[in-house]
Enzyme design. Structure first.
Site, PDB file in Angstrom:
ATOM      1  N   ASP A   1       0.830  -1.194   0.000  1.00  6.51           N
ATOM      2  CA  ASP A   1       0.000   0.000   0.000  1.00  6.51           C
ATOM      3  C   ASP A   1       0.870   1.252   0.000  1.00  6.51           C
ATOM      4  O   ASP A   1       1.818   1.366   0.781  1.00  6.51           O
ATOM      5  CB  ASP A   1      -0.896   0.003   1.238  1.00  6.51           C
ATOM      6  CG  ASP A   1      -1.741   1.254   1.339  1.00  6.51           C
ATOM      7  OD1 ASP A   1      -2.652   1.400   0.513  1.00  6.51           O
ATOM      8  OD2 ASP A   1      -1.464   2.084   2.224  1.00  6.51           O
TER       9      ASP A   1
ATOM     10  N   GLU B   1       0.439  -1.529  -5.523  1.00  5.53           N
ATOM     11  CA  GLU B   1      -0.720  -0.651  -5.677  1.00  5.53           C
ATOM     12  C   GLU B   1      -0.231   0.754  -6.020  1.00  5.53           C
ATOM     13  O   GLU B   1       0.340   1.443  -5.188  1.00  5.53           O
ATOM     14  CB  GLU B   1      -1.538  -0.629  -4.370  1.00  5.53           C
ATOM     15  CG  GLU B   1      -2.780   0.241  -4.430  1.00  5.53           C
ATOM     16  CD  GLU B   1      -2.635   1.554  -3.685  1.00  5.53           C
ATOM     17  OE1 GLU B   1      -3.535   2.395  -3.826  1.00  5.53           O
ATOM     18  OE2 GLU B   1      -1.629   1.753  -2.983  1.00  5.53           O
TER      19      GLU B   1
END
Length: 493
Positions: A193, A233
């Protein structure tokens, strides 16, 4: 990773309970639908300033959800993906509290990034303007530590999410410990993330620099040593996504959601077909996630608009955003940009079902396009249940992304599963999971601009999707099965 559809979900927001309740749901109401599940942050706590993406302790399961033993039990039935939040940690974490209490004398001094650490000679206006920002303002928080020292902390997202120095020994040890904990519980895959912001450098964008790529390479190799696959991501210019895909196991196809919406809004598959021809195949295909619908992913490079055009012209991109707002009856406008907190400049907050104007046929065709593209599909729990914008939750929290983060209960899950659109979606998921053609070769077939035709072939097995964007109709033809028709009655077809 299994070549089957995966579920993206918060533990408590789908099951109405804990990990055991979610496990039961996957074995009963959702049996046979998912080969894997991405558990959105289940760490302690799940209800911080950013819905679990600011954990106090990344190595502890929130006790309200269960234990690591419950995670391990879940892995006996489905592959589990977990988040590794590499860029930051909570200002309530034990490490930050020690740093705040002791300042320069803390063993964690240097773990938390300060402005001075990146700009030891000071920052010029040019330096600050060069920093890439996903939200308005500069990435700094002025603070006075408990011991009286004054620091300017680097905070990319919120003041409660303090960026860490991943190159510092304490930062490297922290991330290594997270991987080890996940591996011990049989987690098969991690999602990095906010990794695009993990490396900072004076005078540079501090986003997806060569040094960032090098860090991703190192972290991915470390994860593979634990037997863990890595998903990166990144919301960015589409060619950046192609480059990232060459270096890691998996990337998100974040260009797909806005391109599918664009195709139906403008009744042309021109841009979508262009992307299908060049997109990486080691992609997790999504239409919706816990975040908003990305716009930057199909637009021009924000650093060089003239030289690096997007997949969609700027005027059409602007019109697409307005179309989403219109389709959602203005609800998405109330949850996007300055209308709510978590000001992501490149996302529209809306359920995908509402972004498609709650049109069942077009929604199912959009899912069929997702399932037919190379890669592994992931379906967000709200999208699985054809969820609608949660305006009550948005009103309570004033967090834009909560419009698409509904809390379901066992009763509301059962009610949603009874809806024809959800039953048809589950049928498509089972087709994607079981039909032999999807283990074969993919083709983008020739078709008119207002049409799309995709085919998979494996020996005598085949599966073909045809979509008429002008009429919002289409069908799936799979060998050995009756055609699935969308947008027209079976008799008319």
């Amino acid at each position: 990773m299994k070549n089957q559809v995966q579920l993206i979900t918060y533990v408590d927001r789908l099951s109405g309970g804990d990990l055991k309740a979610l496990h039961s749901l996957l074995k009963q109401e959702l049996a046979g639908l998912f080969g894997g599940v991405h558990l959105l942050p289940f760490y302690d706590p799940i209800d911080g300033s950013d819905a679990g993406f600011d954990p106090i302790d990344h190595t502890q399961v929130d006790s309200r959800l269960g234990t690591w033993a419950d995670i391990k039990a879940l892995t006996t039935d489905v592959d589990v993906m977990a988040d590794v939040i590499v860029n930051h940690m909570s200002s309530e974490s034990p490490q930050f509290k020690d740093f705040s209490a002791k300042g320069s004398a803390s063993p964690y001094n240097g773990l938390f990034l300060t402005m001075e650490a990146v700009f030891p000679k000071g920052a010029t206006e040019k330096d600050l303007l060069a920093i890439y920002r996903p939200r308005p303002g500069l990435p700094f928080t002025f603070t006075t530590l408990k011991n009286g020292e004054k620091r300017i902390l680097w905070t990319t997202f919120t003041p409660q999410q303090v960026d860490i120095d991943v190159r510092h020994p304490a930062g490297a040890a922290y991330l290594h410990g997270i991987l080890q904990t996940l591996a011990e519980s049989q987690v098969k895959m991690v999602r990095l993330d906010a990794v695009g912001y993990a490396i900072k450098k004076a005078g540079a964008s501090c986003f997806m620099m060569p040094e960032t790529y090098a860090f991703i390479d190192e972290f991915a190799n470390q994860a593979r040593g634990f037997g863990i696959e890595v998903l990166v991501e990144i919301h960015s210019y589409y060619r950046t996504q192609i480059e990232i895909a060459k270096r890691v196991d998996w990337v998100y196809d974040f260009a797909l959601p806005p391109l599918v919406l664009h195709a139906f809004a403008f009744k042309t598959a021109r841009a979508l077909k262009e992307w299908v021809r060049i997109r990486p195949n080691n992609a997790l295909t999504v239409l919706d996630t816990h975040d908003g619908i990305g716009i930057i992913d199909i637009g021009a490079d924000s650093a060089d608009r003239a030289g690096k055009p997007g997949l969609v012209p700027p005027a059409e991109l602007d019109r697409l955003v307005e179309t989403i707002h219109e389709n959602s009856r203005g609800e998405s406008r109330k949850a996007t940009g300055a209308a709510a907190s978590n000001l992501d400049l490149y996302q529209v907050n809306c359920t995908f079902y509402d972004a498609m104007a709650r049109d069942d046929a077009r929604y199912l065709l959009a899912r069929a396009i997702q399932f037919f593209l190379p890669g592994v599909p992931q379906v967000y729990y709200v999208g699985l249940l054809a969820g609608e914008n949660d305006m009550d939750l948005l009103e309570r929290t004033r967090v834009g992304r909560d419009i698409n983060r509904e809390y379901f209960t066992p009763d509301t899950v059962r009610a949603a599963m009874a809806k024809p659109v959800v039953q048809a979606l589950c049928d498509l998921i089972r087709l994607r999971n079981t039909h032999p053609a999807f283990n074969g070769q993919f083709e983008l077939l020739e078709s008119a601009n207002n049409q799309l035709a995709l085919r998979w072939t494996a020996g005598e097995h085949s599966a073909t999707l045809t979509v008429d964007l002008a009429g919002g109709t289409g069908q799936v033809q799979a060998s050995g099965q009756a055609p699935r028709v969308f947008g027209v009655t079976a008799a008319a077809a």
